[in-house]
Write a protein that holds these residues in place. Structure first.
Motif, PDB file in Angstrom:
ATOM      1  N   VAL A 109       0.836  -1.206   0.000  1.00 60.92           N
ATOM      2  CA  VAL A 109       0.000   0.000   0.000  1.00 60.92           C
ATOM      3  C   VAL A 109       0.863   1.246   0.000  1.00 60.92           C
ATOM      4  N   ASP A 110       1.986   1.229   0.693  1.00 60.54           N
ATOM      5  CA  ASP A 110       2.881   2.384   0.740  1.00 60.54           C
ATOM      6  C   ASP A 110       3.380   2.736  -0.652  1.00 60.54           C
ATOM      7  N   ALA A 111       3.886   1.734  -1.374  1.00 56.42           N
ATOM      8  CA  ALA A 111       4.426   1.968  -2.711  1.00 56.42           C
ATOM      9  C   ALA A 111       3.334   2.386  -3.693  1.00 56.42           C
ATOM     10  N   ALA A 112       2.182   1.721  -3.636  1.00 56.23           N
ATOM     11  CA  ALA A 112       1.100   2.005  -4.591  1.00 56.23           C
ATOM     12  C   ALA A 112       0.548   3.415  -4.409  1.00 56.23           C
ATOM     13  N   LEU A 113       0.280   3.802  -3.167  1.00 55.43           N
ATOM     14  CA  LEU A 113      -0.288   5.131  -2.911  1.00 55.43           C
ATOM     15  C   LEU A 113       0.713   6.240  -3.213  1.00 55.43           C
ATOM     16  N   ASN A 114       1.967   6.027  -2.834  1.00 51.68           N
ATOM     17  CA  ASN A 114       2.977   7.059  -3.090  1.00 51.68           C
ATOM     18  C   ASN A 114       3.142   7.305  -4.580  1.00 51.68           C
ATOM     19  N   ASN A 115       3.148   6.248  -5.377  1.00 50.14           N
ATOM     20  CA  ASN A 115       3.272   6.420  -6.822  1.00 50.14           C
ATOM     21  C   ASN A 115       2.054   7.126  -7.394  1.00 50.14           C
ATOM     22  N   TYR A 116       0.864   6.759  -6.931  1.00 50.83           N
ATOM     23  CA  TYR A 116      -0.361   7.373  -7.447  1.00 50.83           C
ATOM     24  C   TYR A 116      -0.371   8.877  -7.185  1.00 50.83           C
ATOM     25  N   VAL A 117       0.006   9.258  -5.972  1.00 52.38           N
ATOM     26  CA  VAL A 117       0.017  10.679  -5.609  1.00 52.38           C
ATOM     27  C   VAL A 117       1.108  11.412  -6.390  1.00 52.38           C
ATOM     28  N   ALA A 118       2.279  10.788  -6.556  1.00 50.07           N
ATOM     29  CA  ALA A 118       3.364  11.411  -7.308  1.00 50.07           C
ATOM     30  C   ALA A 118       2.960  11.695  -8.751  1.00 50.07           C
ATOM     31  N   LEU A 119       2.149  10.816  -9.326  1.00 46.96           N
ATOM     32  CA  LEU A 119       1.721  10.975 -10.716  1.00 46.96           C
ATOM     33  C   LEU A 119       0.593  11.990 -10.878  1.00 46.96           C
ATOM     34  N   HIS A 120      -0.306  12.061  -9.903  1.00 46.45           N
ATOM     35  CA  HIS A 120      -1.559  12.790 -10.115  1.00 46.45           C
ATOM     36  C   HIS A 120      -1.737  14.072  -9.303  1.00 46.45           C
ATOM     37  N   TYR A 121      -0.908  14.284  -8.288  1.00 47.48           N
ATOM     38  CA  TYR A 121      -1.134  15.446  -7.422  1.00 47.48           C
ATOM     39  C   TYR A 121       0.137  16.259  -7.236  1.00 47.48           C
ATOM     40  N   ALA A 122      -0.038  17.514  -6.820  1.00 46.89           N
ATOM     41  CA  ALA A 122       1.078  18.443  -6.635  1.00 46.89           C
ATOM     42  C   ALA A 122       1.929  18.048  -5.433  1.00 46.89           C
ATOM     43  N   PHE A 262       3.095  24.200   1.947  1.00 49.53           N
ATOM     44  CA  PHE A 262       2.780  25.545   1.476  1.00 49.53           C
ATOM     45  C   PHE A 262       3.861  26.123   0.558  1.00 49.53           C
ATOM     46  N   ILE A 263       5.066  25.561   0.606  1.00 51.24           N
ATOM     47  CA  ILE A 263       6.167  26.134  -0.176  1.00 51.24           C
ATOM     48  C   ILE A 263       6.769  25.162  -1.180  1.00 51.24           C
ATOM     49  N   SER A 264       6.455  23.881  -1.083  1.00 46.67           N
ATOM     50  CA  SER A 264       7.149  22.870  -1.892  1.00 46.67           C
ATOM     51  C   SER A 264       6.931  23.065  -3.390  1.00 46.67           C
ATOM     52  N   ASP A 265       5.734  23.499  -3.806  1.00 47.47           N
ATOM     53  CA  ASP A 265       5.479  23.698  -5.236  1.00 47.47           C
ATOM     54  C   ASP A 265       6.330  24.833  -5.799  1.00 47.47           C
ATOM     55  N   VAL A 266       6.628  25.838  -4.958  1.00 49.93           N
ATOM     56  CA  VAL A 266       7.432  26.982  -5.393  1.00 49.93           C
ATOM     57  C   VAL A 266       8.925  26.654  -5.321  1.00 49.93           C
ATOM     58  N   VAL A 267       9.348  26.051  -4.222  1.00 53.12           N
ATOM     59  CA  VAL A 267      10.771  25.761  -4.003  1.00 53.12           C
ATOM     60  C   VAL A 267      11.252  24.626  -4.898  1.00 53.12           C
ATOM     61  N   GLY A 268      10.427  23.600  -5.059  1.00 55.92           N
ATOM     62  CA  GLY A 268      10.799  22.453  -5.884  1.00 55.92           C
ATOM     63  C   GLY A 268      11.379  21.319  -5.053  1.00 55.92           C
ATOM     64  N   ASP A 269      11.174  20.085  -5.504  1.00 52.51           N
ATOM     65  CA  ASP A 269      11.591  18.906  -4.746  1.00 52.51           C
ATOM     66  C   ASP A 269      13.103  18.852  -4.527  1.00 52.51           C
ATOM     67  N   LYS A 270      13.871  19.205  -5.551  1.00 49.49           N
ATOM     68  CA  LYS A 270      15.324  19.112  -5.459  1.00 49.49           C
ATOM     69  C   LYS A 270      15.865  19.996  -4.331  1.00 49.49           C
ATOM     70  N   ARG A 271      15.401  21.236  -4.288  1.00 47.99           N
ATOM     71  CA  ARG A 271      15.887  22.158  -3.261  1.00 47.99           C
ATOM     72  C   ARG A 271      15.306  21.838  -1.885  1.00 47.99           C
ATOM     73  N   MET A 272      14.108  21.263  -1.847  1.00 53.51           N
ATOM     74  CA  MET A 272      13.534  20.854  -0.560  1.00 53.51           C
ATOM     75  C   MET A 272      14.416  19.791   0.096  1.00 53.51           C
ATOM     76  N   ILE A 273      14.936  18.864  -0.713  1.00 52.11           N
ATOM     77  CA  ILE A 273      15.836  17.830  -0.192  1.00 52.11           C
ATOM     78  C   ILE A 273      17.134  18.461   0.299  1.00 52.11           C
ATOM     79  N   ARG A 274      17.678  19.382  -0.494  1.00 52.09           N
ATOM     80  CA  ARG A 274      18.940  20.032  -0.132  1.00 52.09           C
ATOM     81  C   ARG A 274      18.800  20.866   1.141  1.00 52.09           C
TER      82      ARG A 274
END
Length: 388
Positions: A109-122, A262-274
């Motif tokens: 369930v963890d893998a399936a839901l995470n992939n679904y959200v990654a594909l379809h949602y912000a 609230f900020i991840s869409d603006v900052v971006g995933d790469k910089r959020m990790i950094r």
């Protein structure tokens, strides 16, 4: 349709968190009731981890064949059965038996839901969803505590949580038409196809993201398990206060993921990790010093938790962007397996280090893991830039 389905997924993420912290909160009572050594908790977690790793690796084929909705339904049902089994198990062997469906259900369930959200949602939804996982993980110890402090058995706590999971199973069953409709709508643009493990590992950058995820989960699980013991044994903090302070690490993660949304869409995933990695390094650096006021340790743990908060969601959400979408389920499944491996291996490794050295190395161990994670995260970025 997508809004209603998102609500269902939010509820499912609470369900994902509910079982995760039950064993830790109940085990001090459970091992006495079952008349087994306290160390036997490790056997249960190993069986659960093996189940999650296997089901994570199989999630791509299961999701392709049955769809995210049905995989989620069956997985949650398996965890409900496992928790119900825990509620009447009178022997340690029975706990090990029910740990099998426990682990299998959690991984798929963890893998399936995470992939679904990654594909379809912000990205913001990925952060908020994992914040809801934190809600589930925070609530279940209080449920168990309610039954134990009331003079009742730990089995009643497991039974109550199993009822919650059964209720969610019913909700997921009723939502199956939504998942089927969503699958028809998105089938045309997903072009999803399973891929063998050896072929997945050949994709540029996949090995680096797996190592990054391994490192992150090693940090989170090691900090959660050993922070309290470090404060008691090395800094002289009273045990009851240290236990409370350790919980602030998870509060930092939960609150941090809510704020990151609230900020991840603006900052971006790469910089959020950094940025998250740098905040972890700051928190660990503060944690290394000795303070007269115990509250500084609490603040340091909150900072470490805040740094951890955006990394897991950002790694998952960036997968369909960093790699071909049609392979995202396969890659995320392997990522989850790598995550569980880090969670399973690295905290016991520090336990071995403590046995031959000193628990005072705890912050140093976290620093090494964080540097390791950040290094391979940047290697991933360089690799993706070269192949763009």
């Amino acid at each position: 349709m997508y809004t209603l389905l998102l609500v269902i997924i939010y509820i499912a993420f609470i369900s994902l968190g509910l079982p995760d912290s039950l064993l830790g909160s109940a085990w001090p009572v459970m091992h006495r009731s079952l008349d087994v050594p306290i160390s036997y908790a490790g056997m249960i977690t190993v069986v659960i981890s093996i189940g999650t790793i296997v089901s994570s690796l199989l999630s791509d084929r299961l999701t392709k064949k049955f769809g995210t909705g049905l995989v989620t339904l069956v997985s949650v049902m398996l965890t409900a059965v496992a928790l119900f089994g825990f509620s009447f198990s009178q022997s340690f062997i029975m706990l090990l038996v029910f740990s099998i469906p426990y682990g299998i259900g959690a991984g798929a369930v963890d893998a399936a839901l995470n992939n679904y959200v990654a594909l379809h949602y912000a990205s913001r939804h990925m952060n908020w969803l994992h914040s809801f996982w934190g809600v589930g993980a925070s609530v279940s110890p209080y449920i168990m505590s309610y039954f134990l402090t009331g003079g009742r058995a730990y089995t009643e706590g497991y039974f109550f949580v199993s009822l919650l999971q059964i209720g969610l199973t019913f909700i997921l069953f009723m939502s199956l038409p939504l998942w089927k409709q969503s699958r028809r709508v998105s089938a045309a643009d997903e072009h999803y196809e399973p891929i063998a493990l050896k072929d997945t590992l050949k994709i540029k950058g996949v090995k680096f993201v797996l190592i990054t995820f391994f490192g992150y989960c090693a940090i989170e699980s090691t900090a959660g398990l050993w922070a309290s013991s470090y404060l008691v044994e090395h800094r002289g903090v009273p045990a009851n206060i240290a236990a409370q302070f350790a919980s602030y690490f998870f509060i930092g993660i939960t609150a941090g993921r809510f704020l990151a949304g609230f900020i991840s869409d603006v900052v971006g995933d790469k910089r959020m990790i950094r940025y998250g990695s740098l905040i972890i390094l700051l928190g660990i650096s503060l944690f290394m010093f000795e303070y007269r006021s115990h509250s500084m340790y609490m603040i340091s743990l909150i900072i470490i938790g805040l740094g951890c908060a955006p990394i897991y969601p950002a790694i998952i959400h960036s997968t369909p962007v960093n790699f071909p979408k049609r392979y995202s389920q396969s890659i995320i499944g392997i990522q989850m397996a790598s995550a569980y491996l880090g969670t399973t291996v690295m905290p016991p490794l520090f336990g071995f280090i403590v046995s031959v050295s000193t628990i005072g190395l705890f912050p140093v161990y976290l620093l090494v893991l964080t540097g390791f994670m950040l290094f391979f995260s940047e290697k991933l970025n360089q690799t993706l830039k070269l192949t763009a």
